[in-house]
Write an enzyme that holds these catalytic residues in place. Sequence first.
Site, PDB file in Angstrom:
ATOM      1  N   LYS A  14       2.504 -23.405  14.561  1.00  0.00           N
ATOM      2  CA  LYS A  14       3.442 -22.278  14.622  1.00  0.00           C
ATOM      3  C   LYS A  14       3.991 -21.956  13.229  1.00  0.00           C
ATOM      4  CE  LYS A  14       7.234 -22.718  17.299  1.00  0.00           C
ATOM      5  NZ  LYS A  14       8.511 -22.464  16.598  1.00  0.00           N
ATOM      6  N   SER A  15       4.412 -22.971  12.497  1.00  0.00           N
ATOM      7  CA  SER A  15       4.988 -22.724  11.164  1.00  0.00           C
ATOM      8  C   SER A  15       3.975 -22.039  10.249  1.00  0.00           C
ATOM      9  CB  SER A  15       5.415 -24.054  10.522  1.00  0.00           C
ATOM     10  OG  SER A  15       6.474 -24.618  11.241  1.00  0.00           O
ATOM     11  N   SER A 160      16.663 -28.198   5.853  1.00  0.00           N
ATOM     12  CA  SER A 160      16.080 -27.138   6.673  1.00  0.00           C
ATOM     13  C   SER A 160      14.978 -26.403   5.929  1.00  0.00           C
ATOM     14  CB  SER A 160      17.156 -26.130   7.092  1.00  0.00           C
ATOM     15  OG  SER A 160      16.537 -24.968   7.609  1.00  0.00           O
ATOM     16  N   ASP A 313      11.224 -31.551  15.460  1.00  0.00           N
ATOM     17  CA  ASP A 313      10.969 -30.881  16.742  1.00  0.00           C
ATOM     18  C   ASP A 313      10.432 -31.828  17.816  1.00  0.00           C
ATOM     19  OD1 ASP A 313      11.795 -28.435  15.748  1.00  0.00           O
ATOM     20  OD2 ASP A 313       9.783 -27.846  15.117  1.00  0.00           O
ATOM     21  N   ARG A 344      19.569 -29.961  21.992  1.00  0.00           N
ATOM     22  CA  ARG A 344      18.510 -30.818  22.555  1.00  0.00           C
ATOM     23  C   ARG A 344      18.992 -32.230  22.858  1.00  0.00           C
ATOM     24  NH1 ARG A 344      13.419 -28.371  19.011  1.00  0.00           N
ATOM     25  NH2 ARG A 344      13.060 -26.641  20.457  1.00  0.00           N
ATOM     26  N   ARG A 392      10.652 -26.633  24.283  1.00  0.00           N
ATOM     27  CA  ARG A 392      10.351 -28.061  24.117  1.00  0.00           C
ATOM     28  C   ARG A 392      11.028 -28.927  25.186  1.00  0.00           C
ATOM     29  NH1 ARG A 392       7.087 -27.584  19.845  1.00  0.00           N
ATOM     30  NH2 ARG A 392       7.786 -26.246  18.174  1.00  0.00           N
TER      31      ARG A 392
HETATM   32  C1  S3P Z   1      10.496 -24.630  11.012  1.00  0.00           C
HETATM   33  C2  S3P Z   1      11.482 -25.462  10.554  1.00  0.00           C
HETATM   34  C3  S3P Z   1      12.318 -26.307  11.443  1.00  0.00           C
HETATM   35  C4  S3P Z   1      11.730 -26.417  12.852  1.00  0.00           C
HETATM   36  C5  S3P Z   1      11.218 -25.104  13.370  1.00  0.00           C
HETATM   37  C6  S3P Z   1      10.155 -24.523  12.449  1.00  0.00           C
HETATM   38  C7  S3P Z   1       9.729 -23.829  10.047  1.00  0.00           C
HETATM   39  O1  S3P Z   1      13.610 -25.715  11.556  1.00  0.00           O
HETATM   40  O2  S3P Z   1      12.690 -26.944  13.742  1.00  0.00           O
HETATM   41  O3  S3P Z   1      10.647 -25.276  14.650  1.00  0.00           O
HETATM   42  O4  S3P Z   1       8.663 -23.284  10.403  1.00  0.00           O
HETATM   43  O5  S3P Z   1      10.164 -23.745   8.882  1.00  0.00           O
HETATM   44  P1  S3P Z   1      14.798 -26.073  10.517  1.00  0.00           P
HETATM   45  O6  S3P Z   1      14.403 -25.609   9.184  1.00  0.00           O
HETATM   46  O7  S3P Z   1      15.989 -25.320  11.046  1.00  0.00           O
HETATM   47  O8  S3P Z   1      14.973 -27.551  10.638  1.00  0.00           O
END
Ligand code: S3P
Length: 434
Positions: A14-15, A160, A313, A344, A392
């Site tokens: 996804k990222s 983050s 996650d 969560r 999730r």
């Molecule tokens: C993500 C970063 C994470 C993760 C999210 C996807 C990303 O969030 O929880 O599902 O693609 O950069 P945070 O940056 O808020 O931890």
Amino acid sequence: MGPLTGRIRVPGDKSISHRSIMLGALAVGRTRVTGLLEGEDVLSTAAAMRAMGATIERHDSGEWTVDGVGVGSLLQPQQALDMGNSGTSTRLLMGLVSSHPITATFTGDASLSKRPMSRVIDPLSQIGAEFTAAPGGRLPLTLRGAFPAVPIEYCLPVASAQVKSAILLAGLNTPGVTTVIEPVPTRDHSERMLRGFGADLSVEVDSAGTRTIRIVGEADLKPQVIEVPGDPSSAAFFVVAALIVPGSDLVIENVGLNPTRAALFDMLRAMGGSIEELNPRDVGGEPVADLRVRASALTGINVDPAVVPSMVDEFPVLFVAAALAKGRTVTTGLEELRVKESDRISAMRAALELAGARVTETEDGLIIDGTGGDPLPGTATAAQVVTHLDHRIAMSMAVAGLASRAGVEVDDTRPIATSFPVFESLLATATGSA
Ligand code: S3P
């Protein structure tokens, strides 16, 4: 349902999918993407980039093409950008818009509208963008981009990747050098992909592990051919399912194993899980392998809070593994889990209690006393698990249901389509009930 066997493939990361659409839309020319995750979150990103001028198409072969407009040339969207359930779309796109001379309104569903956006509003205000947000810095919000934006040096107050990426993406159209200092490393897909697209980006790591990331603005991005590896966060559900359902022996092909994402697999191995990496290779600049997972007797552990960002996650499904393990699992340092698609920590405490697990909620984690491999008993008053629009939670509790005497019922499976639309059919295939 029987044990999980055979070979499966989970959808694309996804990222990486979000980032391939965003950077493709900012390159000049045609980017080709295979293995893109066709989940609702990524489709929200694609719709927003189309609204800002990119041409994005899915072809019959399954390949996606993105014809970009070039850094600095995003168009004014004519309508509010609907981000659905997706925090990644929202925060990264806020970064992109903030250094372009456009104004955009971001809206989202009930879950997303509760999530904190001040963590990106603060640094993006420093570059000169202006915001009108709902109370507490939440959606809906309207962002007026700064032009020209001011380059900043920003030390992340929370670990983050979304905040880091928002600032780096803003830096693409900011004159001069934008610097992000990251005391605790988080997923580095943005850095890898920005470099791949030709951005001038450097990373310096000091002896304490602090990363200083610098990006030179007014970049020219070159279109790329991207193969998106399988999402380790999606594979996680099948890994835990195969570990806890007796007799399972499952191969999950093509799983991304970027070290900033893969700590769950190390934790599960430390608990006694049999997870083998087969055929390790490189796909699209990311380490990948096939995972062979066999049912295993698990033992509880203390999870080192230092690994939290590299499995942020995956805690909901780790809690499920812990509920079936022998002895106690203690997790700490999970404050960030309270501001994900749901809280969560409390959602999983309530859900696992309904399934009959012994769970204690603390301020920053859960303490779980596992069954030692016996199925979860369920409770006499078993009610539906509340998923709070959180994919999730729904998938983790579906996995718990596989190792539960009474089964688990979740109130709403629709959020699963945000990240893993084929979850249910793949589970049916792997358990032989398709
Ligand atoms: C993500 C970063 C994470 C993760 C999210 C996807 C990303 O969030 O929880 O599902 O693609 O950069 P945070 O940056 O808020 O931890």
